[in-house]
Design an enzyme around this catalytic site. Structure first.
Site, PDB file in Angstrom:
ATOM      1  N   TYR A 292       0.841  -1.201   0.000  1.00 48.01           N
ATOM      2  CA  TYR A 292       0.000   0.000   0.000  1.00 48.01           C
ATOM      3  C   TYR A 292       0.872   1.245   0.000  1.00 48.01           C
ATOM      4  O   TYR A 292       1.809   1.348   0.791  1.00 48.01           O
ATOM      5  CB  TYR A 292      -0.887  -0.003   1.250  1.00 48.01           C
ATOM      6  CG  TYR A 292      -1.781   1.211   1.378  1.00 48.01           C
ATOM      7  CD1 TYR A 292      -2.837   1.413   0.494  1.00 48.01           C
ATOM      8  CD2 TYR A 292      -1.570   2.162   2.374  1.00 48.01           C
ATOM      9  CE1 TYR A 292      -3.658   2.527   0.601  1.00 48.01           C
ATOM     10  CE2 TYR A 292      -2.392   3.284   2.489  1.00 48.01           C
ATOM     11  CZ  TYR A 292      -3.435   3.450   1.597  1.00 48.01           C
ATOM     12  OH  TYR A 292      -4.244   4.554   1.702  1.00 48.01           O
TER      13      TYR A 292
ATOM     14  N   ASP B 220       9.170   4.384   0.160  1.00 48.74           N
ATOM     15  CA  ASP B 220       7.997   4.947   0.827  1.00 48.74           C
ATOM     16  C   ASP B 220       8.215   4.742   2.323  1.00 48.74           C
ATOM     17  O   ASP B 220       8.064   3.642   2.845  1.00 48.74           O
ATOM     18  CB  ASP B 220       6.731   4.222   0.347  1.00 48.74           C
ATOM     19  CG  ASP B 220       5.478   4.736   1.052  1.00 48.74           C
ATOM     20  OD1 ASP B 220       5.600   5.468   2.047  1.00 48.74           O
ATOM     21  OD2 ASP B 220       4.376   4.378   0.600  1.00 48.74           O
TER      22      ASP B 220
ATOM     23  N   LYS C 250       2.857  11.274   7.995  1.00 46.14           N
ATOM     24  CA  LYS C 250       2.561  10.867   9.384  1.00 46.14           C
ATOM     25  C   LYS C 250       3.329  11.664  10.451  1.00 46.14           C
ATOM     26  O   LYS C 250       2.953  12.781  10.744  1.00 46.14           O
ATOM     27  CB  LYS C 250       2.848   9.374   9.558  1.00 46.14           C
ATOM     28  CG  LYS C 250       2.216   8.490   8.467  1.00 46.14           C
ATOM     29  CD  LYS C 250       0.909   7.900   8.855  1.00 46.14           C
ATOM     30  CE  LYS C 250       0.500   6.810   7.872  1.00 46.14           C
ATOM     31  NZ  LYS C 250      -0.916   6.548   7.829  1.00 46.14           N
TER      32      LYS C 250
HETATM   33  C1  LIG Z   1       3.206   3.174   3.449  1.00 47.15           C
HETATM   34  C2  LIG Z   1       2.205   4.251   3.187  1.00 47.15           C
HETATM   35  N1  LIG Z   1       2.336   5.044   2.123  1.00 47.15           N
HETATM   36  C3  LIG Z   1       1.475   6.032   1.860  1.00 47.15           C
HETATM   37  C4  LIG Z   1       0.396   6.271   2.665  1.00 47.15           C
HETATM   38  C5  LIG Z   1      -0.572   7.362   2.345  1.00 47.15           C
HETATM   39  O1  LIG Z   1      -0.479   8.398   3.279  1.00 47.15           O
HETATM   40  P1  LIG Z   1      -1.725   9.351   3.562  1.00 47.15           P
HETATM   41  O2  LIG Z   1      -2.778   8.527   4.252  1.00 47.15           O
HETATM   42  O3  LIG Z   1      -1.176  10.453   4.404  1.00 47.15           O
HETATM   43  O4  LIG Z   1      -2.190   9.832   2.221  1.00 47.15           O
HETATM   44  C6  LIG Z   1       0.203   5.471   3.795  1.00 47.15           C
HETATM   45  C7  LIG Z   1      -0.947   5.688   4.705  1.00 47.15           C
HETATM   46  O5  LIG Z   1      -1.212   4.966   5.613  1.00 47.15           O
HETATM   47  C8  LIG Z   1       1.122   4.421   4.065  1.00 47.15           C
HETATM   48  O6  LIG Z   1       0.961   3.614   5.115  1.00 47.15           O
END
Ligand SMILES: Cc1ncc(COP(=O)(O)O)c(C=O)c1O
Length: 446
Positions: free
Chosen positions: A154, A255, A282
């Site tokens: 994800y 990421d 985050k």
């Molecule tokens: C690994 C990862 N990448 C990207 C995102 C997306 O971030 P956001 O919810 O701030 O758009 C998340 C969200 O939980 C995530 O866990």
């Protein structure tokens, strides 16, 4: 705010409860009563009323220890007094301007000092946008159209990044994953623009990247993907990935939206592999909406507007807004190396205690995670292969029973039994978690 000791209470599940009534109202004006897929848990979730420190209180007044912390964003727990004071001061000075502020310079300086892969940074309002802008930067920098990502991982909601968020499973061909839509209606052109790779499989990954190397702008990887069960990429796998991407002129994007929380310098510091671009989010917003991406100055120049229109235009009404950034700066300054070390010790204690509780209860299982992050798995399969993260229906049912039992025993964790610590926590909270978990294993049997 004391933690409730209402064993098995879960008053929110009672018909006519405040949460039940709010959900009934919500269903009329929000599809399925919901505006964030992640926070729905059947039949409906408890509604939050307030939080302070390590504790969250629901609409019924039931207090629980919060091991979700808004999916890891709240590393200082709820209503942190330092963050609140900084934000309150900023409120009096204005919340957003169509002018840059010193705060964005200061937070960018802090991040580039800590995270090995960062020379320059740009701020966004979410992790989704950070991943999106990193992919756009890679396409512009390399002049190539496609990206590669790993099956079942994800990365937020950008069309290209969400391909095969659900692991291809039965759809795999020759044991290799395929690009499958996550969202109904995803255009075939989007699926065609994404190469899906098998996580932690050096041989398969190398073969696929080599075959498609001329079209690939970037390989996107979460070095410790929550969606695969929070087991980190094997160091040898990551090192090889670094070598081949560099050899083929493909950018490596990490990421670290969640995994930045694992260490002072993120998982890239732990694993000793430096990417070309890093997406963050985050914790760097101190609890407010945020994202950021960064990398070498050479790649990040695709955003530079000083010599005319940049290769990658990047607007955003609330990018680097001072409320988010003063909260983020305050949060990050409190996260010293010593504080990371303390959280790491607590994380180890929690994971070891959970494994002991599993052994004592005779339940096959294991834990994964690093630093303040943990995931409890109620199966004994080795966690080296991405396919092993797929649960059977029976396993999912057991996970759900343990999740519900934990809620009833005053502990909030995510429905997949992923969780994290916050800095207001110490040994008593970790011990409370382990006790609640032991009891929840017994409850789940009944
Ligand atoms: C690994 C990862 N990448 C990207 C995102 C997306 O971030 P956001 O919810 O701030 O758009 C998340 C969200 O939980 C995530 O866990």
């Amino acid at each position: 705010m004391d933690r409730a000791s209402q064993r098995g209470a879960n008053a929110y599940r009672t018909p006519g409860s405040a949460s039940a009534e709010l959900f009934a109202r919500a269903r009329r004006v929000l599809p399925g009563g919901n505006t964030r897929t992640t926070v729905f848990a059947p039949p409906y979730p408890p509604y939050a009323a307030r939080g302070r420190g390590a504790v969250i209180v629901d609409a019924e007044g039931e207090a629980r220890l919060d091991f979700v912390n808004n999916y890891t964003a709240l590393i200082h727990g709820h209503a942190d007094p330092d963050i609140n004071a900084a934000v309150t001061r900023q409120l009096a000075d204005g919340v957003a301007f169509a002018m840059p502020t010193e705060h964005e310079v200061a937070l960018a300086e802090l991040l580039t000092e800590r995270v090995p892969g960062l020379e320059q940074v740009r701020f966004t309002n979410s992790g989704t946008e950070a991943v999106m802008m990193a992919i756009k930067a890679a396409r512009a920098y390399t002049g190539r159209p496609r990206i590669a990502k790993f099956d079942g991982c994800y990365h937020g909601s950008y069309d290209f990044a969400e391909v095969s968020t659900r692991a291809s499973g039965a759809a795999a061909e020759d044991g290799m994953p395929r690009a499958i839509p996550y969202t109904a209606g995803t255009p075939q052109a989007v699926l065609d623009a994404v190469l899906v790779l098998p996580f932690n499989d050096i041989e398969g990954t190398e073969r696929l990247i080599e075959r498609h190397r001329a079209e690939l702008a970037a390989v996107l990887i979460d070095p410790m993907p929550r969606s695969l069960g929070l087991y980190p990429a094997a160091p040898a796998f990551l090192r090889r990935l670094r070598e081949i991407t560099r050899a083929f002129g493909i950018l490596l994007i990490f990421d670290e939206v969640i995994s930045l929380r694992a260490d002072y310098g993120g998982m890239q510091a732990v694993l000793g592999v430096t990417p070309d671009l890093t997406a963050m989010g985050k914790i760097i917003g101190g609890g407010f909406p945020v994202g950021a991406l960064g990398g070498s100055a050479e790649i990040m120049q695709v955003f530079d507007p000083t010599a005319g229109a940049p290769q990658v235009p990047h607007g955003g009404t609330f990018n680097a807004n001072p409320i988010t950034l003063v909260a983020g700066l305050t949060a990050m300054r409190k996260l010293t190396r010593e504080e990371f070390a303390r959280l790491d010790g607590l994380g180890r204690q929690l994971r070891a205690g959970v494994e002991e509780a599993l052994r004592e209860a005779g339940v096959p299982g294991q834990t994964t995670g690093h630093g303040s992050l943990f995931h409890i798995h109620l199966h004994p399969r080795p966690l080296a292969d991405y396919r092993n993260s797929l649960l059977s229906e029976e396993e999912r049912d057991q996970v759900d029973r343990v999740y519900q039992a934990l809620l009833g025993r005053g502990v909030v964790i995510t429905p997949t039994l992923f969780g994290c610590l916050s800095t207001p926590m110490g040994v008593p909270e970790v011990e409370a978690f382990i006790d609640a978990f032991s009891a929840a294993l017994q409850d789940a049997r009944r």
